[in-house]
Design an enzyme around this catalytic site. Structure first.
Site, PDB file in Angstrom:
ATOM      1  NE  ARG A 117       9.186  12.644 -13.374  1.00 54.98           N
ATOM      2  CZ  ARG A 117      10.271  12.562 -14.188  1.00 54.98           C
ATOM      3  NH1 ARG A 117      10.797  11.535 -14.845  1.00 54.98           N
ATOM      4  NH2 ARG A 117      11.018  13.841 -14.303  1.00 54.98           N
ATOM      5  CG  HIS A 128       5.987  14.753 -16.515  1.00 59.71           C
ATOM      6  ND1 HIS A 128       7.086  15.109 -17.185  1.00 59.71           N
ATOM      7  CD2 HIS A 128       6.297  14.754 -15.219  1.00 59.71           C
ATOM      8  CE1 HIS A 128       8.137  15.218 -15.797  1.00 59.71           C
ATOM      9  NE2 HIS A 128       7.489  14.834 -14.777  1.00 59.71           N
ATOM     10  CG  ASP A 129      -1.246  13.067 -20.454  1.00 53.69           C
ATOM     11  OD1 ASP A 129      -0.982  13.761 -21.726  1.00 53.69           O
ATOM     12  OD2 ASP A 129      -2.261  12.310 -20.477  1.00 53.69           O
ATOM     13  N   GLY A 163      -3.523  19.203 -20.530  1.00 55.60           N
ATOM     14  CA  GLY A 163      -4.421  18.628 -20.263  1.00 55.60           C
ATOM     15  C   GLY A 163      -4.276  17.164 -20.132  1.00 55.60           C
ATOM     16  CG  ASP A 192      -3.873  15.958 -24.203  1.00 54.08           C
ATOM     17  OD1 ASP A 192      -2.859  15.382 -23.834  1.00 54.08           O
ATOM     18  OD2 ASP A 192      -3.666  16.889 -25.168  1.00 54.08           O
ATOM     19  CB  SER A 238      -0.200  15.624 -25.466  1.00 48.46           C
ATOM     20  OG  SER A 238       0.123  15.920 -24.046  1.00 48.46           O
ATOM     21  CD  GLU A 248       3.191  17.104 -24.546  1.00 51.54           C
ATOM     22  OE1 GLU A 248       3.169  16.340 -23.525  1.00 51.54           O
ATOM     23  OE2 GLU A 248       2.044  17.493 -24.974  1.00 51.54           O
ATOM     24  CG  ASN A 261       8.599  15.207 -20.514  1.00 53.15           C
ATOM     25  OD1 ASN A 261       8.148  15.406 -19.310  1.00 53.15           O
ATOM     26  ND2 ASN A 261       7.541  16.014 -21.360  1.00 53.15           N
ATOM     27  CG  HIS A 278       8.851  12.973  -5.551  1.00 52.34           C
ATOM     28  ND1 HIS A 278       9.712  14.265  -5.732  1.00 52.34           N
ATOM     29  CD2 HIS A 278       8.537  12.846  -7.013  1.00 52.34           C
ATOM     30  CE1 HIS A 278       9.545  14.678  -6.819  1.00 52.34           C
ATOM     31  NE2 HIS A 278       8.803  14.026  -7.832  1.00 52.34           N
ATOM     32  CB  THR A 328      10.017   2.491   2.405  1.00 51.91           C
ATOM     33  OG1 THR A 328       9.387   3.959   2.406  1.00 51.91           O
ATOM     34  CG2 THR A 328      10.177   2.413   3.941  1.00 51.91           C
TER      35      THR A 328
END
Length: 325
Positions: free
Chosen positions: A61, A65-66, A71, A73, A75, A87, A93, A192, A247
Site C-alpha cells: 500500500r 500511495h507514493d 509520482g 518518488d 514523498s 503526506e 493516509n 486488497h 484467505t
C-alpha cells in the site's frame, strides 16, 4: 554525401536516443553499484513480516500511495516538521498507512552495504514486489533508477488517492488521472487480497448505506451479520477487519470470488461486481482464472512503478528516507 542538414538531424536523433537510454529505469540499474540490493530488500521484508503479519499488505500500500501523488518518488515517507508538511497526515493516509520502520531498517542495511546509492523510492518498489511474493502472489522484474524527492504534496495525497466510497467511474478517473487505465484499476484493486481496513471505512455501508437507513442490499446476509457484530455502531471505529476474510494473509484471487459472492468489505470493492459491464466482467474473469490475474497484476504494478519517477540528475538519494536531504 551527407548534407549539413541531414548530419544535424542525425546528431539530434542520436543525442535523443542517448538521453532516453540514460534516463530510463532499468532492471539491472544497481548491478555494478549495489549488486546485493534485491537480496537485502527481500531479507528486510521477510524479517519485518515475521514479527508483523500485516507488513506485506502495508508495504504494498505504501508504494501505491507514493506513486499516486507526484509520482514514485518516496514523498510518502517524508515526516512533517515545523517547516515542512508531508503526506502522512493527509486524510487518506492519517492513522492508516504504516510500515515506515521496516523501510527504515532496509535503508539502514543498504547504507551499510552501499552508502548513498539506493533510493528510498526504489526500496518501496522492491518491497512492494517482495511483499506480494512473500504472500504467495506473482513476481516481476522491477525496473530501478528512481531518485527521491525533496518535496511532498499534502493536497495531492488528500485529493488524488482513490476513495473507499467511490463508484466505478470515480475509481477509473483516479487511475486515468495519473496515467493508468481502467484495466489497471480492475487489476490493482486485487491488491486488497491482503490487508485490513478500519470499521470507519465501511460502517455506514453495513448500517446506513447512502443515507438509506438500511445496509447495502448487495452484502451477503451472513457476511453482513458478521460485520455488524464485529463493527457495531456504538463500538470502536478503529477496529480492523480483513479485506479478504477467507484467505486473510494469502495473495490470491479469492478477493474477486468474494465480490461475486457479495462479500466485498469496502464499497469501492463490491461496486466492481455490482456494476454491470466491463467491471463485472473483469471480476468474473479474475475470480475464475488466478493465473490471468497474477500475470496482469504484475504488468500493472510495473506500469504503476513507472509513474513520473525522478531520474538523474533530478532528485536525490536520501540517507534517511524520512528527511528530504
Amino acid at each position: 554525401m551527407i548534407s549539413t542538414y541531414s548530419l544535424l538531424l542525425l546528431l539530434i536523433a542520436t543525442s535523443s536516443l542517448a538521453f532516453s537510454a540514460e534516463a530510463a529505469l532499468a532492471t539491472g540499474y544497481y548491478d555494478s553499484t549495489c549488486p546485493q540490493v534485491e537480496k537485502i530488500v527481500r531479507a528486510g521484508v521477510a524479517n519485518a513480516a515475521q514479527s508483523d503479519s500485516r507488513l506485506p499488505a502495508s508495504l504494498l500500500r505504501l508504494h501505491f500511495h507514493d506513486c499516486f501523488v507526484q509520482g514514485c518518488d518516496a514523498s510518502v515517507l517524508l515526516d512533517d516538521t515545523p517547516t515542512f508538511q508531508g503526506e502522512k497526515t493527509a486524510g487518506p493516509n492519517n492513522n492508516s498507512i504504516r510500515g515506515f520502520e521496516a523501510i527504515d531498517a532496509i535503508k539502514s542495511s543498504l547504507e551499510s552495504s552501499c552508502k548513498g546509492v539506493v533510493s528510498c523510492a526504489d526500496i518501496l518498489a522492491l518491497a512492494a514486489r517482495d511483499s506480494v511474493v512473500l504472500s504467495g502472489g506473482p513476481s516481476w522484474e522491477v525496473p530501478l533508477g528512481r531518485r527521491d524527492s525533496i518535496t511532498a504534496s499534502f493536497s495531492g495525497a488528500t485529493n488524488r488517492l482513490p476513495s473507499f466510497f467511490s463508484d466505478v467511474n470515480g475509481l477509473i478517473k483516479s487511475f486515468t488521472d495519473v496515467g493508468l487505465t481502467a484495466e489497471d484499476m480492475f487489476t490493482l484493486s486485487g491488491g486488497h487480497s491482503i490487508g485490513q481496513a478500519r470499521c470507519l471505512a465501511f460502517v455506514t455501508r453495513i448500517f446506513n448505506d447512502s443515507g438509506s437507513g438500511s445496509p447495502d442490499p448487495s452484502i451477503r446476509p451472513s457476511f453482513l451479520s458478521a460485520l455488524q457484530s464485529k463493527c457495531p455502531q456504538t463500538g470502536s471505529l478503529s477496529s480492523l477487519q480483513p479485506l479478504d476474510a477467507t484467505t486473510i494473509t494469502k495473495f490470491d484471487n479469492q478477493y474477486y470470488l468474494n465480490l461475486v459472492l457479495g462479500k466485498g468489505l469496502l464499497h469501492s470493492d463490491q461496486v466492481l461486481f455490482n456494476t454491470v459491464g466491463v467491471a463485472r466482467n473483469f471480476v468474473k474473469a479474475y475470480s475464475a482464472d488466478q493465473s490471468k490475474f497474477f500475470s496482469n497484476f504484475a504488468g500493472s504494478m510495473i506500469k504503476m512503478g513507472k509513474l513520473s519517477p525522478l531520474l538523474a540528475p533530478k532528485g536525490i538519494i536520501r540517507s534517511n528516507c524520512r528527511v528530504p536531504r
